[in-house]
Write a protein that holds these residues in place. Structure first.
Motif, PDB file in Angstrom:
ATOM      1  N   TYR A  48      37.299  39.010  37.277  1.00 62.67           N
ATOM      2  CA  TYR A  48      38.043  39.915  38.164  1.00 62.67           C
ATOM      3  C   TYR A  48      39.358  39.281  38.611  1.00 62.67           C
ATOM      4  O   TYR A  48      40.413  39.919  38.603  1.00 62.67           O
ATOM      5  CB  TYR A  48      37.187  40.262  39.379  1.00 62.67           C
ATOM      6  CG  TYR A  48      37.933  41.040  40.444  1.00 62.67           C
ATOM      7  CD1 TYR A  48      38.038  42.420  40.369  1.00 62.67           C
ATOM      8  CD2 TYR A  48      38.542  40.382  41.515  1.00 62.67           C
ATOM      9  CE1 TYR A  48      38.730  43.135  41.337  1.00 62.67           C
ATOM     10  CE2 TYR A  48      39.239  41.084  42.480  1.00 62.67           C
ATOM     11  CZ  TYR A  48      39.327  42.461  42.391  1.00 62.67           C
ATOM     12  OH  TYR A  48      40.024  43.156  43.342  1.00 62.67           O
ATOM     13  N   SER A  49      39.294  38.013  38.996  1.00 59.59           N
ATOM     14  CA  SER A  49      40.494  37.329  39.472  1.00 59.59           C
ATOM     15  C   SER A  49      41.553  37.240  38.379  1.00 59.59           C
ATOM     16  O   SER A  49      42.746  37.435  38.641  1.00 59.59           O
ATOM     17  CB  SER A  49      40.120  35.926  39.965  1.00 59.59           C
ATOM     18  OG  SER A  49      41.263  35.232  40.413  1.00 59.59           O
ATOM     19  N   VAL A  52      43.039  40.937  38.048  1.00 64.25           N
ATOM     20  CA  VAL A  52      43.732  41.511  39.208  1.00 64.25           C
ATOM     21  C   VAL A  52      44.808  40.577  39.755  1.00 64.25           C
ATOM     22  O   VAL A  52      45.920  41.008  40.074  1.00 64.25           O
ATOM     23  CB  VAL A  52      42.711  41.864  40.311  1.00 64.25           C
ATOM     24  CG1 VAL A  52      43.421  42.351  41.570  1.00 64.25           C
ATOM     25  CG2 VAL A  52      41.745  42.923  39.804  1.00 64.25           C
ATOM     26  N   ASN A  53      44.498  39.290  39.858  1.00 64.22           N
ATOM     27  CA  ASN A  53      45.430  38.353  40.494  1.00 64.22           C
ATOM     28  C   ASN A  53      46.420  37.724  39.523  1.00 64.22           C
ATOM     29  O   ASN A  53      47.506  37.308  39.931  1.00 64.22           O
ATOM     30  CB  ASN A  53      44.658  37.240  41.206  1.00 64.22           C
ATOM     31  CG  ASN A  53      43.774  37.780  42.316  1.00 64.22           C
ATOM     32  OD1 ASN A  53      43.986  38.890  42.801  1.00 64.22           O
ATOM     33  ND2 ASN A  53      42.776  37.009  42.711  1.00 64.22           N
ATOM     34  N   TYR A  54      46.022  37.627  38.248  1.00 63.80           N
ATOM     35  CA  TYR A  54      46.870  36.921  37.283  1.00 63.80           C
ATOM     36  C   TYR A  54      47.313  37.802  36.121  1.00 63.80           C
ATOM     37  O   TYR A  54      47.887  37.304  35.155  1.00 63.80           O
ATOM     38  CB  TYR A  54      46.130  35.680  36.765  1.00 63.80           C
ATOM     39  CG  TYR A  54      45.816  34.700  37.874  1.00 63.80           C
ATOM     40  CD1 TYR A  54      46.782  33.821  38.345  1.00 63.80           C
ATOM     41  CD2 TYR A  54      44.564  34.690  38.476  1.00 63.80           C
ATOM     42  CE1 TYR A  54      46.499  32.936  39.377  1.00 63.80           C
ATOM     43  CE2 TYR A  54      44.274  33.814  39.512  1.00 63.80           C
ATOM     44  CZ  TYR A  54      45.248  32.938  39.956  1.00 63.80           C
ATOM     45  OH  TYR A  54      44.966  32.069  40.986  1.00 63.80           O
ATOM     46  N   ASN A  55      47.029  39.097  36.216  1.00 61.93           N
ATOM     47  CA  ASN A  55      47.522  40.082  35.242  1.00 61.93           C
ATOM     48  C   ASN A  55      47.164  39.737  33.799  1.00 61.93           C
ATOM     49  O   ASN A  55      47.963  39.946  32.880  1.00 61.93           O
ATOM     50  CB  ASN A  55      49.047  40.237  35.368  1.00 61.93           C
ATOM     51  CG  ASN A  55      49.460  40.740  36.740  1.00 61.93           C
ATOM     52  OD1 ASN A  55      48.836  41.654  37.287  1.00 61.93           O
ATOM     53  ND2 ASN A  55      50.489  40.133  37.309  1.00 61.93           N
ATOM     54  N   ARG A 113      39.465  32.668  50.508  1.00 61.69           N
ATOM     55  CA  ARG A 113      40.498  33.347  51.290  1.00 61.69           C
ATOM     56  C   ARG A 113      41.804  32.562  51.205  1.00 61.69           C
ATOM     57  O   ARG A 113      41.804  31.382  50.866  1.00 61.69           O
ATOM     58  CB  ARG A 113      40.062  33.469  52.753  1.00 61.69           C
ATOM     59  CG  ARG A 113      38.813  34.307  52.950  1.00 61.69           C
ATOM     60  CD  ARG A 113      38.458  34.414  54.429  1.00 61.69           C
ATOM     61  NE  ARG A 113      37.304  35.280  54.631  1.00 61.69           N
ATOM     62  CZ  ARG A 113      36.049  34.870  54.569  1.00 61.69           C
ATOM     63  NH1 ARG A 113      35.792  33.597  54.319  1.00 61.69           N
ATOM     64  NH2 ARG A 113      35.058  35.712  54.762  1.00 61.69           N
ATOM     65  N   PRO A 114      42.924  33.203  51.514  1.00 66.94           N
ATOM     66  CA  PRO A 114      44.204  32.487  51.488  1.00 66.94           C
ATOM     67  C   PRO A 114      44.148  31.204  52.312  1.00 66.94           C
ATOM     68  O   PRO A 114      43.689  31.204  53.451  1.00 66.94           O
ATOM     69  CB  PRO A 114      45.176  33.506  52.093  1.00 66.94           C
ATOM     70  CG  PRO A 114      44.578  34.834  51.755  1.00 66.94           C
ATOM     71  CD  PRO A 114      43.092  34.637  51.839  1.00 66.94           C
ATOM     72  N   TRP A 120      42.432  31.128  44.949  1.00 66.24           N
ATOM     73  CA  TRP A 120      42.859  31.725  43.678  1.00 66.24           C
ATOM     74  C   TRP A 120      41.928  32.844  43.224  1.00 66.24           C
ATOM     75  O   TRP A 120      42.286  33.653  42.367  1.00 66.24           O
ATOM     76  CB  TRP A 120      42.925  30.646  42.601  1.00 66.24           C
ATOM     77  CG  TRP A 120      41.656  29.876  42.432  1.00 66.24           C
ATOM     78  CD1 TRP A 120      41.286  28.753  43.115  1.00 66.24           C
ATOM     79  CD2 TRP A 120      40.581  30.171  41.541  1.00 66.24           C
ATOM     80  NE1 TRP A 120      40.047  28.330  42.708  1.00 66.24           N
ATOM     81  CE2 TRP A 120      39.594  29.180  41.737  1.00 66.24           C
ATOM     82  CE3 TRP A 120      40.356  31.174  40.597  1.00 66.24           C
ATOM     83  CZ2 TRP A 120      38.399  29.170  41.027  1.00 66.24           C
ATOM     84  CZ3 TRP A 120      39.168  31.164  39.881  1.00 66.24           C
ATOM     85  CH2 TRP A 120      38.211  30.171  40.100  1.00 66.24           C
ATOM     86  N   TRP A 122      40.568  35.391  45.177  1.00 64.41           N
ATOM     87  CA  TRP A 122      40.777  36.675  45.833  1.00 64.41           C
ATOM     88  C   TRP A 122      42.156  36.712  46.485  1.00 64.41           C
ATOM     89  O   TRP A 122      42.726  35.682  46.817  1.00 64.41           O
ATOM     90  CB  TRP A 122      39.722  36.922  46.917  1.00 64.41           C
ATOM     91  CG  TRP A 122      38.326  36.623  46.509  1.00 64.41           C
ATOM     92  CD1 TRP A 122      37.570  35.567  46.909  1.00 64.41           C
ATOM     93  CD2 TRP A 122      37.512  37.369  45.604  1.00 64.41           C
ATOM     94  NE1 TRP A 122      36.340  35.607  46.322  1.00 64.41           N
ATOM     95  CE2 TRP A 122      36.270  36.706  45.513  1.00 64.41           C
ATOM     96  CE3 TRP A 122      37.708  38.535  44.871  1.00 64.41           C
ATOM     97  CZ2 TRP A 122      35.235  37.171  44.717  1.00 64.41           C
ATOM     98  CZ3 TRP A 122      36.674  38.998  44.075  1.00 64.41           C
ATOM     99  CH2 TRP A 122      35.459  38.324  44.001  1.00 64.41           C
ATOM    100  N   THR A 123      42.640  37.913  46.715  1.00 63.08           N
ATOM    101  CA  THR A 123      43.897  38.066  47.449  1.00 63.08           C
ATOM    102  C   THR A 123      43.653  38.319  48.930  1.00 63.08           C
ATOM    103  O   THR A 123      44.476  37.971  49.767  1.00 63.08           O
ATOM    104  CB  THR A 123      44.706  39.245  46.871  1.00 63.08           C
ATOM    105  OG1 THR A 123      43.898  40.431  46.897  1.00 63.08           O
ATOM    106  CG2 THR A 123      45.134  38.947  45.450  1.00 63.08           C
ATOM    107  N   ASP A 124      42.524  38.920  49.264  1.00 63.88           N
ATOM    108  CA  ASP A 124      42.250  39.231  50.670  1.00 63.88           C
ATOM    109  C   ASP A 124      40.801  38.957  51.040  1.00 63.88           C
ATOM    110  O   ASP A 124      40.224  39.631  51.880  1.00 63.88           O
ATOM    111  CB  ASP A 124      42.591  40.692  50.972  1.00 63.88           C
ATOM    112  CG  ASP A 124      41.822  41.652  50.072  1.00 63.88           C
ATOM    113  OD1 ASP A 124      41.169  41.171  49.125  1.00 63.88           O
ATOM    114  OD2 ASP A 124      41.881  42.869  50.312  1.00 63.88           O
TER     115      ASP A 124
END
Length: 216
Positions: A48-49, A52-55, A113-114, A120, A122-124
């Protein structure tokens, strides 16, 4: 009712593939690896990461998730299982050890979390998430009042194929014969020239990889 039966078949195929990886260690080697579900979860989180996070593409995400599961399989073997075998610990020790690792994996992912070590992932934060719907082409057909999605339909033959391949490997290959020999009598297998530690390591890694495939 028919749609619910179809959905049950699709979901059951995923569970079956997950169970095959679990059974490979417990049913064959008689080692209770309770970290298997956490490895499954980690593979899904990494995939998923990556998307979603690294395209990254879905294919790259699948490979990344499976590799993450393979790495965790090595961790399970070298950190949780092999030291206990060397000490001739009772079987319950492996159970407790893998439970501990599972708790660590789950806690680490939940803390993504951030500002944290696992930011790395998750974004939120580790909320309820799902893959974006347009990542994989998923045409839908309506047959006899039933809705068939391409992705779900593909799950069944893929699961069956992997289970058949695994069954063939266990029954008819040199690796499978060695694995069954180790399961039957590790000491005798060692005296016959088999590397018991290597066989168990490969089995745990294969089990984790199957968990990673199921997570896709």
């Amino acid at each position: 009712m028919g749609q619910q039966v179809l959905n049950a078949i699709f979901i059951g195929s995923i569970y079956a593939l997950f169970a095959v990886g679990y059974t490979l260690v417990f049913g064959v080697l008689d080692i209770l690896n309770l970290a298997h579900s956490a490895v499954f979860m980690l593979g899904a989180a990494v995939a998923y990461s990556l998307v979603v996070n690294y395209n990254q593409s879905f294919a790259v995400a699948c490979v990344g998730g499976i590799l993450a599961c393979v790495v965790m399989g090595l961790v399970i073997e070298f950190v949780c299982l092999r030291p206990l075998r060397r000490r001739r610990a009772p079987p319950i020790a492996a159970l407790i050890s893998t439970i501990g690792l599972a708790l660590i994996i789950v806690a680490a992912v939940e803390q993504g979390r951030p500002g944290s070590l696992f930011a790395w992932l998750w974004t939120d934060g580790a909320n309820s998430v799902r893959f974006p719907p347009d990542i994989v082409p998923n045409p839908t057909w309506s047959v006899g009042g039933l809705t068939l999605e391409a992705v779900k339909v593909a799950i069944v033959p893929v699961s069956l194929l992997l289970m058949l391949v695994l069954g063939y490997v266990i029954r008819f290959t040199q690796f499978g014969r060695g694995l069954r020999a180790v399961a039957e009598n590790p000491r005798a297998a060692s005296l016959m020239g088999l590397d018991v530690d290597r066989m168990i390591m490969l089995t745990v890694v294969l089990s984790s990889a199957l968990g990673g495939i199921a997570a896709r």
